[in-house]
Design a protein around this motif. Structure first.
Motif, short mmCIF file in Angstrom:
data_model
loop_
_atom_site.label_atom_id
_atom_site.label_comp_id
_atom_site.label_asym_id
_atom_site.label_seq_id
_atom_site.Cartn_x
_atom_site.Cartn_y
_atom_site.Cartn_z
N ARG A 86 0.86 -1.19 0.00
CA ARG A 86 0.00 0.00 0.00
C ARG A 86 0.89 1.23 0.00
O ARG A 86 2.07 1.13 0.29
N LYS A 132 17.59 -4.61 -5.37
CA LYS A 132 18.97 -4.93 -5.01
C LYS A 132 19.19 -6.43 -5.15
O LYS A 132 18.31 -7.21 -4.79
N SER A 163 8.66 -2.72 3.02
CA SER A 163 8.05 -3.83 2.27
C SER A 163 7.86 -5.03 3.20
O SER A 163 6.78 -5.62 3.25
N GLN A 209 5.13 -4.52 5.78
CA GLN A 209 3.77 -4.65 5.24
C GLN A 209 3.42 -6.11 4.95
O GLN A 209 2.30 -6.55 5.17
N ARG A 226 17.98 -7.86 9.98
CA ARG A 226 19.31 -7.31 10.24
C ARG A 226 19.18 -6.05 11.10
O ARG A 226 19.81 -5.94 12.13
N THR A 227 18.32 -5.12 10.69
CA THR A 227 18.15 -3.88 11.47
C THR A 227 16.67 -3.67 11.77
O THR A 227 15.87 -3.62 10.83
N LYS A 229 16.07 6.87 9.20
CA LYS A 229 15.77 5.80 8.25
C LYS A 229 14.27 5.93 8.03
O LYS A 229 13.57 6.34 8.96
P1 NAP Z 1 14.49 -1.25 2.63
O1 NAP Z 1 13.82 -0.22 3.40
O2 NAP Z 1 15.81 -0.97 2.06
O3 NAP Z 1 14.55 -2.53 3.54
C1 NAP Z 1 15.31 -3.63 3.17
C2 NAP Z 1 15.45 -4.55 4.35
O4 NAP Z 1 16.22 -5.66 3.95
C3 NAP Z 1 16.19 -3.92 5.51
O5 NAP Z 1 15.65 -4.42 6.69
C4 NAP Z 1 17.60 -4.41 5.29
O6 NAP Z 1 18.37 -4.42 6.45
C5 NAP Z 1 17.34 -5.79 4.79
N1 NAP Z 1 18.45 -6.32 4.03
C6 NAP Z 1 18.94 -5.82 2.88
N2 NAP Z 1 19.96 -6.58 2.44
C7 NAP Z 1 20.09 -7.58 3.34
C8 NAP Z 1 20.98 -8.67 3.43
N3 NAP Z 1 21.90 -8.88 2.51
N4 NAP Z 1 20.84 -9.49 4.49
C9 NAP Z 1 19.91 -9.26 5.41
N5 NAP Z 1 19.04 -8.25 5.38
C10 NAP Z 1 19.14 -7.41 4.34
O7 NAP Z 1 13.58 -1.70 1.38
P2 NAP Z 1 12.00 -1.73 1.29
O8 NAP Z 1 11.40 -2.32 2.50
O9 NAP Z 1 11.65 -2.34 0.01
O10 NAP Z 1 11.61 -0.21 1.26
C11 NAP Z 1 12.29 0.71 0.45
C12 NAP Z 1 11.52 2.00 0.41
O11 NAP Z 1 10.42 1.89 -0.48
C13 NAP Z 1 10.90 2.41 1.71
O12 NAP Z 1 11.80 3.00 2.59
C14 NAP Z 1 9.80 3.33 1.25
O13 NAP Z 1 10.29 4.56 0.88
C15 NAP Z 1 9.32 2.62 0.02
N6 NAP Z 1 8.25 1.68 0.40
C16 NAP Z 1 7.11 2.20 0.91
C17 NAP Z 1 6.12 1.36 1.31
C18 NAP Z 1 4.88 1.90 1.89
O14 NAP Z 1 4.57 1.63 3.02
N7 NAP Z 1 4.16 2.65 1.13
C19 NAP Z 1 6.27 -0.01 1.21
C20 NAP Z 1 7.45 -0.49 0.68
C21 NAP Z 1 8.44 0.36 0.27
P3 NAP Z 1 19.28 -3.16 6.82
O15 NAP Z 1 18.33 -2.12 7.30
O16 NAP Z 1 20.20 -3.68 7.84
O17 NAP Z 1 19.98 -2.75 5.57
#
Ligand code: NAP
Ligand code: FAD
Length: 864
Positions: free
Chosen positions: A51, A144, A184, A187, A204-205, A325
């Motif tokens: 969402r 990634k 992500s 959610q 991880r974090t 963050k």
């Molecule tokens: P993210 O915020 O970068 O989260 C990635 C997660 O994966 C983090 O917990 C990260 O840990 C972990 N991770 C990455 N590489 C890893 C590895 N090699 N081993 C273990 N853990 C690993 O990505 P995302 O959740 O897709 O969100 C990205 C952005 O998209 C958000 O910040 C937001 O701006 C947007 N988004 C918005 C919504 C929404 O609610 N509307 C939903 C999804 C995405 P670390 O923190 O330690 O790196």
């Protein structure tokens, strides 16, 4: 070869709006989109629970009121399918699909200098020749890679949240892992847990998360929008985040604990990211102490929901400030960890060793799995741009090489050396720090308007200059001092991608300020751009668009909006009243140990004083302080926040002297009062709680003048002893011919004409060369060590520097601070001009050195 005016890469929110605008402006354009349909983010991210996290009232296009009328969102935070339907609806309504080539990845891009055109090669269909090449390719569109050894060995199913299968994934009865707990993951996890036989979350974090409270759009938000849509949207465009919510103005130290908790509960109940990030207290976003108060309340909440204390603690973020963050909105996220079929693996304690054929092996356990979901995020901001490789600009230079140490842009829109290339929400623009739709519309409008302007003026190429780009990088760095983002390892800084150059990529100065800067670039004749065209037509307007510190720019902007008459026209009494009124609106200074008002003996009768005592055990060194105000204005309380701040930082008593003012008391009254006060304070130091030993002296502006003069008088008249002098933007000389008097004559609040007036009220021309008002003309050898701070945009800059240099030449140990981008009041506007804090830290350090002591109160540097 397809020939068009403009090629647009991407068909998400940005690409669609661009195509609409370009068509309206009469350009031929093609959209090139890797996906099979429109939607961008909302095409690819189909994982369960996806969402938006900006309310749909705000996360919508605003360019067409009619579109707003015909589309109704069903929820406060729309689901991915609904947002995708919306974008499909928009594509149909404006008949955009006919200009888009789907399933077409742009592979390379090459600038043809002779033709002033870009050549794009694609994975499908004809290459494209275009005059302008616009990357609307998304900030979060390049997932990634897994980066975990053995991912290829796993025999089960692997999914990425950012590339979720369209047909959905059956998880019932399966053993599922989710790696990643960003937005992500947070959610998806509750919904996956509800379906899977067992879910293991590899974290991880931990992130800060709080409830979304999804449902119908809140009535108050809808009412605000419906009341006056145009006004609501206009406010959004000028707000800091792209969502027009008022920000808290009170500081945490002005609120009791109960009031803070009440505000927190209100924001929690609102279920709104922007509210939680901006409506608690004014210092939550930029100050570690204010931030920690908010973070603690969020941490407490996690422990109140998650039953197992070890799991609760593992889910509790402690390594980064709240908001540094991106925080997440959650629905049943924490409660999910109370379910019997959910296990949390804390990778900080047991890192993943490898993915095996059957599952995931950590340092402590092997988990057998049927499905692994990577919620591991994106190569954000730059990933999609550099995945077109090469983007070869002028002289064949590749953007990947130019960006090897981190992205360099002008305004996040353009890159020097890459003419006619534009990026929508590129690195260096507010982009992901904002409601993206607002930022996308602003960028698309700005770019299309420029293309129209170029066409009308007969130019065929536009390129940012290196100067403008370097200036923008400096401005970005200045802005980042106002936030805590620099203190966290996040995708904002590239830290999530191994090997990526570190540095904050989005522009942290706010959507509204950014918009005004982009507009100013245009109104100043496309400052920072070179234009060229056929037959040698050329225009270059080199320069930096923002030379002021970002908060100084805002303060001066607000003052300019007041449209005040010249301050001297108020007259002395009127201006005193005005300053008192002005000071009443400033943030209250931070608490110190004690404040005592008293009376001391001046040159000709009693003078009031105000003493600021640190909270640390005394006795403390005493700093005799002289306030600013052109010898005409102010009193012993008027520099209150500055005195408090330096008292706290230096761990010293600040005793602010209420010396007499002109025109009632002309030269040399203030100087003689200052000296008399110094003597009295030296005699009464022990009673005042002061440490035995020499005093210190400090002052700002005309007070800096008195501080300098007092040091000279003490030296010439045999005491009292002074250990050091702190002179902040001091008046030191009676001539007005130094360049800063011209360069900064007007527009920076303290004007040249105001200084003339101050001088006239205080001192007759015949007396002006007296060292008691022009200390630069006095005997300088043997004076106490000095710290002299001057500000770039201050008429008094050069005389301050001259005094520092003259003292140094006379053998006085002198340190200088030349504050770039600051104005006369920067240092005293504590908690308003936040970027001046580094200077005040240095002042306190200098005072401590003069007094031969270490700093008393440890105020964390990063807190500023
Ligand atoms: P993210 O915020 O970068 O989260 C990635 C997660 O994966 C983090 O917990 C990260 O840990 C972990 N991770 C990455 N590489 C890893 C590895 N090699 N081993 C273990 N853990 C690993 O990505 P995302 O959740 O897709 O969100 C990205 C952005 O998209 C958000 O910040 C937001 O701006 C947007 N988004 C918005 C919504 C929404 O609610 N509307 C939903 C999804 C995405 P670390 O923190 O330690 O790196
Ligand atoms: P995108 O939607 O990412 O579209 C870019 C398109 O470019 C993609 O379709 C991609 O396939 C295409 N593309 C890229 N490179 C190439 C190439 N070389 N050749 C051809 N095509 C290419 N922002 C908010 O403000 N609020 C939110 O609530 C919010 N929620 C989000 C939720 C998720 C799950 C994610 C991942 C992001 C979210 N964002 C949110 C950010 C979101 O990315 C933006 O709001 C917005 O959708 C971006 O639109 P865009 O058109 O700029 O880019």
């Amino acid at each position: 070869m397809q020939q068009v005016d403009v090629a647009v890469v991407g068909a998400g929110f940005a690409g669609l709006y661009l195509l609409h605008r370009l068509r309206g402006a009469g350009f031929s354009a093609v959209g090139l989109e890797a996906a099979d349909d429109v939607g961008g983010t909302w095409y690819w991210n189909r994982y369960p629970g996806a969402r938006c996290d900006i309310q749909t009232t705000d996360y919508s296009y605003t360019f067409d009121p009619e579109l707003e009328r015909v589309w109704r969102w069903s929820e406060k935070y729309a689901t991915q399918p609904e947002i995708l339907r919306y974008l499909g609806f928009v594509a149909d309504r404006y008949d955009l699909r006919r200009d888009i080539r789907f399933g077409t990845q742009v592979a390379t891009a090459t600038w043809d200098e002779a033709q002033h055109r870009w050549l794009l090669t694609t994975t499908k269909g004809a290459p494209v020749s275009c005059r302008y090449y616009i990357m609307a390719s998304g900030c979060l569109s390049a997932p990634k890679p897994p980066e975990i050894a053995g991912a290829g060995d796993f025999k089960g199913e692997i999914y990425f949240t950012g590339r979720w299968p369209h047909e959905g994934v059956a998880l019932a009865g399966k053993r599922v892992a989710v790696i990643g707990t960003g937005s992500s993951g947070i959610q998806a996890i509750p919904l996956i847990a509800a379906e899977a036989a067992h879910l293991t979350v590899f974290q991880r974090t931990p992130n800060f998360a709080f409830p979304a409270h999804n449902g119908p759009s809140p009535a108050d938000r809808v009412a605000a929008l419906e009341k006056d849509r145009a006004d609501y949207r206009a406010q959004a465009r000028l707000s800091l985040t792209g969502v027009p919510l008022p920000r808290a103005t009170e500081f945490s130290w002005q609120l009791g604990e109960a009031e803070r908790r009440q505000r927190f509960e209100k924001a929690l109940a609102a279920g709104d990211l922007v509210a939680m990030l901006s409506q608690l207290w004014a210092d939550q976003g930029g100050d570690l102490e204010g931030n920690a108060l908010a973070a603690d309340l969020l941490r407490e909440r996690i422990h109140s929901i998650v039953k197992d204390p070890e799991t609760a603690e593992a889910l509790t973020p402690r390594d980064h400030p709240f908001g540094s963050k991106r925080p997440c909105l959650e629905t049943n996220y924490y409660a999910t960890f109370n379910r019997p079929n959910v296990t949390l693996v804390n990778l900080r304690q047991e890192p993943i060793q490898a993915i095996t054929a059957s599952g995931i092996k950590t340092d402590r356990r092997s988990v057998d799995l049927d499905v692994i979901v990577f919620a591991t995020g994106f190569d954000a901001m730059t990933g999609a741009i550099t995945s077109v490789h090469p983007i070869a600009g002028r002289g064949g230079k590749s953007i990947s090489d130019v960006w090897a140490d981190g992205p360099k842009t002008y305004l996040g829109l353009t890159v020097a050396g890459f003419p006619n290339l534009f990026m929508i929400t590129g690195p260096g623009s507010p982009s992901v720090f904002s409601n993206m739709v607002v930022s996308i519309e602003q960028h698309a409008d700005w770019v299309v308007d420029r293309l129209v302007g170029l066409r009308e003026a007969g130019f065929t190429a536009i390129e940012a200059t290196e100067t403008a780009q370097a200036g923008w990088a400096r401005h970005m760095a200045d802005c980042s001092q106002l936030t805590l983002h620099r203190l966290a390892n996040t995708w904002y800084t590239g830290a999530n991608v191994p090997g990526k150059a570190p540095g904050l990529m989005p522009y942290p100065g706010g959507v509204g300020p950014y918009r005004t800067i982009c507009d100013e670039v245009v109104s100043r004749g496309l400052l920072g751009f070179t234009l060229s065209g056929p037959n040698g037509a050329a225009q270059s307007n080199d320069g930096e668009i923002v030379r002021l510190q970002p908060d100084v720019r805002l303060v001066l902007g607000m003052l300019a909006e007041l449209n005040l008459p010249p301050l001297e026209s108020f007259g002395a009494q009127g201006l005193r009243a005005f300053v008192a009124q002005f000071n009443a609106t400033r943030p209250a200074g931070r608490p110190v140990g004690e404040i005592v008002d008293g009376t001391l003996a001046g040159a000709d009768g009693p003078l009031p004083y105000r003493l600021y005592r640190p909270a640390t055990p005394g006795p403390h060194p005493i700093v005799v302080y002289f306030h600013g105000g052109g010898w005409v204005l102010g009193d012993e309380q008027s520099d209150d926040p500055f005195c408090r701040d330096l008292c706290r930082r230096s761990g010293m008593i600040f005793l602010s002297v209420g010396y007499r003012h002109a025109p009632e008391h002309r030269f040399p009254t203030a100087a003689e009062d200052g000296y008399a006060a110094l003597r009295w304070i030296a005699e009464h130091a022990a009673e005042l709680g002061g440490r035995a030993g020499p005093l210190l002296v400090a002052g700002w502006s005309a007070g800096g003048n008195l501080a300098a003069v007092t040091c000279q008088l003490a030296h010439d008249r045999g005491g009292p002893a002074i250990a050091g002098q702190l002179l902040v933007c001091p008046v030191t000389d009676c001539t007005f011919d130094r360049p800063s008097y011209n360069d900064n004559a007007a527009g920076y609040f303290l004007t040249r004409s105001l200084m003339y007036w101050f001088w006239d009220l205080y001192c007759s021309p015949a007396d002006r060369t007296d060292p008691r008002v022009s200390p630069l003309r006095g005997r300088l050898s043997g004076l106490p060590p000095a710290f002299v701070a001057t500000c770039e945009f201050d008429p008094l800059r050069d005389e301050g520097i001259a005094y520092a240099e003259a003292m140094a030449a006379a053998g006085v140990p002198v340190e200088q601070l030349k504050a770039r981008g600051h104005f006369h009041s920067s240092f005293t506007m504590v908690d308003v001009v936040m970027t001046s804090v580094e200077g005040r830290i240095k002042m306190a350090e200098a005072l401590s050195r003069f007094a031969g002591q270490g700093q008393q109160e440890a105020i964390p540097r990063a807190a500023e």
